[in-house]
Design an enzyme around this catalytic site. Structure first.
Site, PDB file in Angstrom:
ATOM      1  N   GLU A  50       0.859  -1.185   0.000  1.00  0.00           N
ATOM      2  CA  GLU A  50       0.000   0.000   0.000  1.00  0.00           C
ATOM      3  C   GLU A  50       0.892   1.230   0.000  1.00  0.00           C
ATOM      4  O   GLU A  50       1.706   1.425   0.905  1.00  0.00           O
ATOM      5  CB  GLU A  50      -0.931   0.042   1.208  1.00  0.00           C
ATOM      6  CG  GLU A  50      -1.877   1.243   1.137  1.00  0.00           C
ATOM      7  CD  GLU A  50      -2.732   1.461   2.375  1.00  0.00           C
ATOM      8  OE1 GLU A  50      -3.588   2.366   2.325  1.00  0.00           O
ATOM      9  OE2 GLU A  50      -2.528   0.772   3.389  1.00  0.00           O
ATOM     10  N   ASP A  75       4.861   4.896   3.819  1.00  0.00           N
ATOM     11  CA  ASP A  75       4.515   6.304   3.979  1.00  0.00           C
ATOM     12  C   ASP A  75       5.725   7.020   4.558  1.00  0.00           C
ATOM     13  O   ASP A  75       6.496   6.421   5.306  1.00  0.00           O
ATOM     14  CB  ASP A  75       3.300   6.468   4.905  1.00  0.00           C
ATOM     15  CG  ASP A  75       2.530   7.758   4.628  1.00  0.00           C
ATOM     16  OD1 ASP A  75       3.104   8.843   4.816  1.00  0.00           O
ATOM     17  OD2 ASP A  75       1.352   7.676   4.232  1.00  0.00           O
ATOM     18  N   ASP A 124      -3.602  12.248  -2.626  1.00  0.00           N
ATOM     19  CA  ASP A 124      -3.840  13.633  -3.021  1.00  0.00           C
ATOM     20  C   ASP A 124      -3.948  13.660  -4.547  1.00  0.00           C
ATOM     21  O   ASP A 124      -3.019  13.230  -5.237  1.00  0.00           O
ATOM     22  CB  ASP A 124      -2.671  14.502  -2.552  1.00  0.00           C
ATOM     23  CG  ASP A 124      -2.916  15.994  -2.784  1.00  0.00           C
ATOM     24  OD1 ASP A 124      -3.650  16.346  -3.729  1.00  0.00           O
ATOM     25  OD2 ASP A 124      -2.354  16.792  -2.029  1.00  0.00           O
ATOM     26  N   LYS A 128      -3.839  20.633  -9.683  1.00  0.00           N
ATOM     27  CA  LYS A 128      -3.183  21.668 -10.482  1.00  0.00           C
ATOM     28  C   LYS A 128      -2.204  21.043 -11.475  1.00  0.00           C
ATOM     29  O   LYS A 128      -1.478  20.111 -11.134  1.00  0.00           O
ATOM     30  CB  LYS A 128      -2.455  22.650  -9.573  1.00  0.00           C
ATOM     31  CG  LYS A 128      -3.395  23.493  -8.715  1.00  0.00           C
ATOM     32  CD  LYS A 128      -2.627  24.503  -7.880  1.00  0.00           C
ATOM     33  CE  LYS A 128      -3.570  25.362  -7.058  1.00  0.00           C
ATOM     34  NZ  LYS A 128      -2.828  26.339  -6.210  1.00  0.00           N
ATOM     35  N   ASP A 160     -11.740   9.308  -3.420  1.00  0.00           N
ATOM     36  CA  ASP A 160     -12.954  10.122  -3.385  1.00  0.00           C
ATOM     37  C   ASP A 160     -12.920  11.183  -4.475  1.00  0.00           C
ATOM     38  O   ASP A 160     -13.867  11.954  -4.625  1.00  0.00           O
ATOM     39  CB  ASP A 160     -13.081  10.814  -2.030  1.00  0.00           C
ATOM     40  CG  ASP A 160     -11.958  11.824  -1.815  1.00  0.00           C
ATOM     41  OD1 ASP A 160     -10.784  11.407  -1.878  1.00  0.00           O
ATOM     42  OD2 ASP A 160     -12.248  13.014  -1.602  1.00  0.00           O
TER      43      ASP A 160
END
Length: 222
Positions: A50, A75, A124, A128, A160
């Site tokens: 992940e 992470d 994220d 942009k 999402d």
């Protein structure tokens, strides 16, 4: 989260047997576990990764469901995945590890064909244009995934962000890559795999409370 709490978690991570925290230089100069992850776990079970695991909720949820597979949450924010690492130890989940490093180093962390499956959960979207290079399903990242995935290995994107969903589908189509499954609202449209519906992160629950649809794509890069 207060700085004292963060420092406490960083210190605890250093004592956890399921947490690995190499420097960037150690990864770039020849990471000791690259190509040897099955030795790390002590078995030949498939390795599922992940990327951007956050608190480790998805890594832990998958590991509970499939204890005949090994799971690695990656992470850069160790204070976040502290909870997942602690939970794995408390529950005796020996098929879980957490790695504190940058996601863009994924092709230096794993050897060729070493990973069976990749999960990307609620990244994220980097909407942009100037942030395109940081988008986790851009062409450069797809090449990195291809370098480490086994033949027929899959990538799962749960988000999402309708933008991220659409961008990824368009890119995959343009590159001629195989989309195995796509759903723009997994909780309203039937057919998504159980692991997509049964595991929900803290942030996912927040998105659902706001009425945001959760999207999912499963695809291949080789």
């Amino acid at each position: 989260m207060g700085s004292k709490n963060k420092l406490k978690r960083f210190k605890e991570n250093e004592t956890f047997k399921n947490v690995i925290q190499p420097t960037r230089e150690e990864v770039q100069e020849g990471f000791k576990h690259k190509g040897l992850w099955k030795s790390y776990f002590g078995n030949d079970n498939p390795i599922i990764v992940e990327l951007g695991c956050g608190k480790g909720e998805y890594t832990i949820g998958l590991a509970r469901k499939e204890q005949n597979k090994n799971f690695i949450g990656i992470d850069i924010k160790g204070a976040r995945f502290w909870k997942g690492a602690k939970t794995a130890l408390e529950e005796g989940l020996d098929n879980v590890a957490f790695l504190r490093t940058q996601i863009e180093l994924v092709d230096m962390i794993f050897g060729a064909n070493e990973v069976s499956e990749i999960w990307i959960t609620f990244p994220d979207p980097q909407i942009k244009y100037k942030r395109t290079k940081h988008r986790m399903t851009n062409k450069v990242f797809l090449e990195k995934y291809k370098a480490v995935l086994e033949p027929k290995g899959v990538v799962n994107l749960k988000t999402d962000s309708e933008f991220m969903h659409g961008y990824t589908l368009g890119l995959l189509q343009g590159l001629g890559l195989e989309v195995l499954y796509a759903n723009h609202d997994v909780y309203k449209n039937e057919g998504s795999p159980d692991e997509v519906l049964d595991i929900q992160t803290f942030y996912e629950n927040q998105y659902l409370e706001k009425g945001k649809p959760i999207t999912y794509i499963q695809f291949r890069v080789n």
